[in-house]
Each structure stands twice: as C-alpha cells, then as structure tokens.
Design an enzyme around this catalytic site. Structure first.
Site, short mmCIF file in Angstrom:
data_model
loop_
_atom_site.label_atom_id
_atom_site.label_comp_id
_atom_site.label_asym_id
_atom_site.label_seq_id
_atom_site.Cartn_x
_atom_site.Cartn_y
_atom_site.Cartn_z
CE LYS A 87 62.18 9.70 50.75
NZ LYS A 87 62.82 10.28 49.57
N GLY A 92 67.97 -1.16 51.81
CA GLY A 92 66.56 -1.56 51.86
C GLY A 92 65.73 -0.38 52.31
CG ASP A 119 71.20 3.54 47.24
OD1 ASP A 119 72.38 3.78 46.97
OD2 ASP A 119 70.54 4.22 48.05
CG ASP A 177 63.30 8.18 63.21
OD1 ASP A 177 63.49 8.03 61.99
OD2 ASP A 177 63.26 9.30 63.76
P1 AMP Z 1 68.53 7.71 51.20
O1 AMP Z 1 69.52 8.71 51.65
O2 AMP Z 1 67.10 8.20 51.32
O3 AMP Z 1 68.82 7.12 49.87
O4 AMP Z 1 68.60 6.53 52.27
C1 AMP Z 1 69.70 5.67 52.40
C2 AMP Z 1 69.30 4.51 53.26
O5 AMP Z 1 69.05 4.93 54.61
C3 AMP Z 1 68.05 3.80 52.80
O6 AMP Z 1 68.20 2.42 53.03
C4 AMP Z 1 66.99 4.41 53.69
O7 AMP Z 1 65.87 3.57 53.82
C5 AMP Z 1 67.75 4.56 55.01
N1 AMP Z 1 67.16 5.63 55.85
C6 AMP Z 1 67.17 6.95 55.61
N2 AMP Z 1 66.54 7.62 56.61
C7 AMP Z 1 66.12 6.70 57.51
C8 AMP Z 1 65.42 6.75 58.76
N3 AMP Z 1 64.99 7.91 59.27
N4 AMP Z 1 65.18 5.59 59.40
C9 AMP Z 1 65.60 4.42 58.88
N5 AMP Z 1 66.26 4.30 57.71
C10 AMP Z 1 66.53 5.42 57.03
MG MG Z 2 67.91 6.23 48.41
#
Ligand code: AMP
Ligand code: MG
Length: 487
Positions: free
Chosen positions: A114, A91, A253, A126
């Site tokens: 973002k 999510g 995802d 965070d």
């Molecule tokens: P991503 O690597 O951007 O595809 O992120 C993978 C998952 O980790 C997604 O559900 C992101 O929303 C969550 N996520 C990544 N960075 C953060 C963060 N700093 N705080 C909370 N959730 C995160």
């Molecule tokens: Mg992602």
C-alpha cells in the site's frame, strides 16, 4: 528484477484467473534508501516466510517496492463503490498486489503493497502514501487482531527518503498488507456495472471457491453465498460495537467479502459512550457514526444483493423477494450476536428475557453521564471505581444492584464470572491520545519506542497485566478528536 527465493515465497496468482476486466498490470515505484521501521515477525512466520531473510537487504527491497519476489505478477485490482452514498468507479490507485502467498494448508493470503506508486486507477493521485497513515494502519489493524476481530494484517512498514507532497512535504511510507483477499462489495458492483452478467457470476464463483468452498456443492450456491457474507458482516459489526470501534468510512468498497475489517483510514476507538460519535473530518453528516454502523452494513449488503439478483433467480421479482427475505435476517442476527457479546462482558452465561433492558439501561446511563465505555466495563470486572466517577452516581449504583441480582440468579462463582468478563473486556484499547503521541514520536523524531511499547501492550488485551494498566488511563476530559483520510 527477480531474485533467488530464500525468503519462502510461494506466490500464486489465482485472482488473474478472472477476466482482465478485474485488474490491470502495475509495477511498484521504487523507493530511495528504504528502511524497515516495523516488522511483524509472528505474521511473517504464520505466512511461512523466513522472517530473518525478509528483513535482509533482499527482503527489504521487496517490502520497499524496489524488486518483486519470484513468480510475482503484480497487479492493481478494479472495483467501484458507494462513497458516502455516491457511486463511483475506483480501483487500487495506490496499492499493488504482489500475489497470494499459499501456506501448507493451502490457504491463500494476498500480499499487497500500500503506497506502492501509480497504477492505472490513480487518476490525479500520486499513488503514494506518507509514513504516518501507514504506521497508523499498522498499529490499529494489529490492535484489532489482538482484540480477536477479523482484520487485514500488517506485515511491515517501510520508510524511505522520498517525499510525498501533501499540505506539506512528508516522508513516503509503504505498508505491506496481508488479507484473506481484497474482494469487496465494490468489486461486485464494478462487475455489475462495467462487466457482463457472466462476469458477476465468475466473480461470485471465484469468491465462493476462495472463501466459502463448502458452498460449491449447494443447489443454490449464490443465495448461500450471500447469506454467508451477511453472517460474516453481522459478526464483524457486532464485534466492532462491542469494543467501541468506529470504522469511519464504511463505503461499499471498504466492505470485504470475507468479513475482515479493511481500510484503516479515519477509524478510531470511542472513549465516552455516545452513539453519535464521529471522528472523521469528512463525515459531516454523521453517516458513519458509531450507532449507525449496523444500519450502514445492512445498506451495503443491500447494494451487494443488487449485484447478485440475476444469480438468485432469472425472474427478477422472485430474485428481489429472495434478496429481501435474506436481508431481513441481518438485524435479528446482529442483535442476537451483540446481546450475546454484551452478556459475556457482564459475566452472564445464560440468556434471560430481561437482559436486553439491563444492557441498554447501562448504556443509556453511560451516554447520559458521558462515561468511558471501556473503563466502565473494567470497573465492573475488577469491582473498582471508574476514573471518570461514573460509578459513584446513584444511577449507576442502582443499576449495579440489578446486575448483581441478575448474577445471583445464575449462581456462578465470582471467579467464573470474573474470568468470563476478563476475556471479553479488554484491559486497553488503542486510545486516540496514545496513538497520536506514539505516531508523533515516530514521524517527527523517528523514535519508534513509544509505538512499539503500545503495540506490545495491545498484543493480548485480555491479559490484564500491570504494564497494560499503566497504558489504560482514560483521557479526562475526553477532548474532541478528529481523524483524516490520510494518504
Ligand atoms: P481509500 O480512501 O483508501 O478507500 O481510497 C479511495 C480511493 O482513492 C481508492 O480507489 C484509492 O486507491 C484512491 N487513492 C487514495 N489515495 C490515493 C493516492 N495517493 N493516489 C492515487 N489514488 C489514491
Ligand atoms: Mg478503500
């Protein structure tokens, strides 16, 4: 807090027509002393937003998460995903959707912040992002757009005085991301596992109406929908392979239903041609290496098909047969698109049976000699030597003779051949060393000039201008480069 609409917002919330399972309400976390460090005027205008007003105090406060536009109903979206093969509930943990900007042609564009702060999906995180990775997404996504590759876009990057805690404290950044939608294979997986069968159907109906409306009247809309997504992915991945783009984290995802490149984490462009190239520090097995991208796309599409089986046929066996038959189309289609693209890079207009081996023999020689991919095609286009001396090898010279004979069979004028090649071989790509230098100046010294200069040069990589040539130098030697899933 809302404000008067001088900016031109025309936000819809069509996504919230889906069951509540698919999202949860979320409010952006305000940022302190925000400053817009990059702003995409052309994109703002194409969204029918007033680019001056959006850069004013009011506009900036929206891009900084300090206020929301009129009629925004801010949410975070639910999804799941196979991350490096393991299935997880995910999510938007650090992204908040403001709404969908509707333009006069009735198209909808997600406007998403973002690094906007915690949401229901943040788990231990965070919800924030540091400025460096947001700038990196801005430059690479806009470079992809310049290359003519479908991608989410970047409207702005805002820096603030808030600090985010990583290995060391870093300045917070917020990227405004624009996408045809953020529907992912993982959104379907989420519905399949945590919803009812009817939820998958509602999601599919929504995706069809939003992205493939011509399929609504079909007698088998869900099969056609699956085939359409497969086609978009075959096109997308072939366009990545043709420019040497390595996504780095092709989790389910991170595969978009509308066929845009999404999620610029550890992605990077390849210098020397090598099918086993991996840049991401976390991809220790090489699952997402350059040469594996088509196979991973097929794997992800298989996971997507699994979520749609009940919609293909109520008889499970029949549904599986249908899915298998459709999935079998992926590799032939990908290969066809890729080979057509390679022909264009070689200035060929017609298809001959021998073309595949002509292309593969060049790539094999490049791999064996560690030749630079982009520069080799430029050398062919402009009949010059490569910086890495690959073009002086006997192997290359022999190959070039075959290519020239093949060109001779078509009998096109050199100027037509060269025009074709100029349109399909970029003058430059966002080379890792250039991106790193520009990012370092921006993050360490708050000097945004190098990044602006790089972005200007990347705006139309097929222009082949002299200012581009100055930035096209290849790194010799091609030093090992590592990317991180920076947040
Ligand atoms: P991503 O690597 O951007 O595809 O992120 C993978 C998952 O980790 C997604 O559900 C992101 O929303 C969550 N996520 C990544 N960075 C953060 C963060 N700093 N705080 C909370 N959730 C995160
Ligand atoms: Mg992602």
């Amino acid at each position: 807090m809302t404000q008067t609409n001088t900016i031109g917002w025309n936000l819809k919330n069509s996504y919230q027509s889906l069951p509540e399972l698919f999202y949860s309400d979320a409010e952006p976390t305000a940022s302190k002393n925000p400053e817009i460090v990059f702003f995409n005027r052309a994109l703002a205008r194409s969204l029918e937003l007033d680019d001056e007003a959006l850069q004013s105090e009011n506009g900036k406060d929206i891009l900084a998460g300090n206020t929301v536009p009129e009629r925004a109903k801010t949410i975070a979206q639910s999804y799941a995903g196979h991350q490096f093969g393991s299935f997880t509930r995910l999510g938007d943990g650090r992204a908040i959707l403001l709404g969908e900007q509707q333009t006069k042609d009735r198209a909808l564009y997600d406007i998403q912040l973002k690094g906007a702060g915690k949401t229901w999906y943040s788990r231990g995180g965070d919800g924030l992002a540091s400025i460096g990775p947001m700038l990196r997404e801005y430059v690479i996504s806009e470079a992809m757009h310049g290359l003519g590759i479908p991608t989410t876009r970047s409207l702005a990057v805002v820096k603030s005085d808030d600090m985010v805690v990583r290995e060391q404290p870093l300045k917070r950044g917020i990227l405004t991301r624009v996408a045809k939608s953020h529907l992912r294979v993982g959104t379907f997986q989420y519905a399949n596992v945590w919803g009812e069968e009817s939820d998958v159907q509602k999601l599919a109906d929504y995706a069809i109406e939003r992205h493939y409306p011509h399929l609504m009247a079909e007698s088998k809309p869900y099969e056609k929908f699956f085939e359409a997504v497969l086609e978009e992915q075959a096109q997308l991945i072939s366009s990545w392979q043709l420019v040497g783009f390595i996504h780095g984290v092709m989790n389910t995802d991170n595969m978009s239903i509308c066929g845009e490149t999404i999620d610029y984490g550890p992605c990077a462009f390849m210098n020397t041609f090598d099918l086993s190239t991996v840049f991401s520090s976390i991809d220790v097995q090489g699952r997402y290496k350059f040469g594996n991208q088509p196979a991973i796309a097929h794997w992800n599409l298989t996971r997507f098909a699994e979520t749609l089986l009940p919609l293909f046929d109520e008889n499970q066996e029949k549904a599986i047969d249908k899915a298998k038959n459709m999935l079998e189309e992926f590799f032939p289609r990908f290969n066809e698109l890729w080979l057509d693209g390679m022909r264009a890079k070689l200035g060929l207009f017609e298809s001959y049976k021998t073309d595949y081996s002509l292309v593969v023999d060049l790539l094999d020689a490049m791999q064996a000699q560690q030749a630079d991919y982009t520069d080799t095609f430029l050398a062919l286009t402009f009949d010059k030597e490569t910086e890495d001396t690959f073009t002086t090898t006997t192997e290359f010279k022999k190959w070039k003779q075959r290519w020239q004979e093949r060109l001779g069979q078509e009998g096109q004028s050199w100027s037509d051949v060269q025009d074709n090649m100029k349109q399909h071989n970029p003058a430059l790509i966002p080379r890792n060393h250039l991106v790193e230098d520009a990012l370092q100046a921006a993050v360490q010294e708050e000097d945004y000039q190098p990044m602006q200069k790089l972005m200007d040069a990347l705006e139309n990589p097929y222009a082949h201008s002299s200012s581009q040539e100055a930035l096209a130098q290849i790194p010799v030697p091609d030093t090992p480069y590592q990317t991180f899933c920076g947040t």
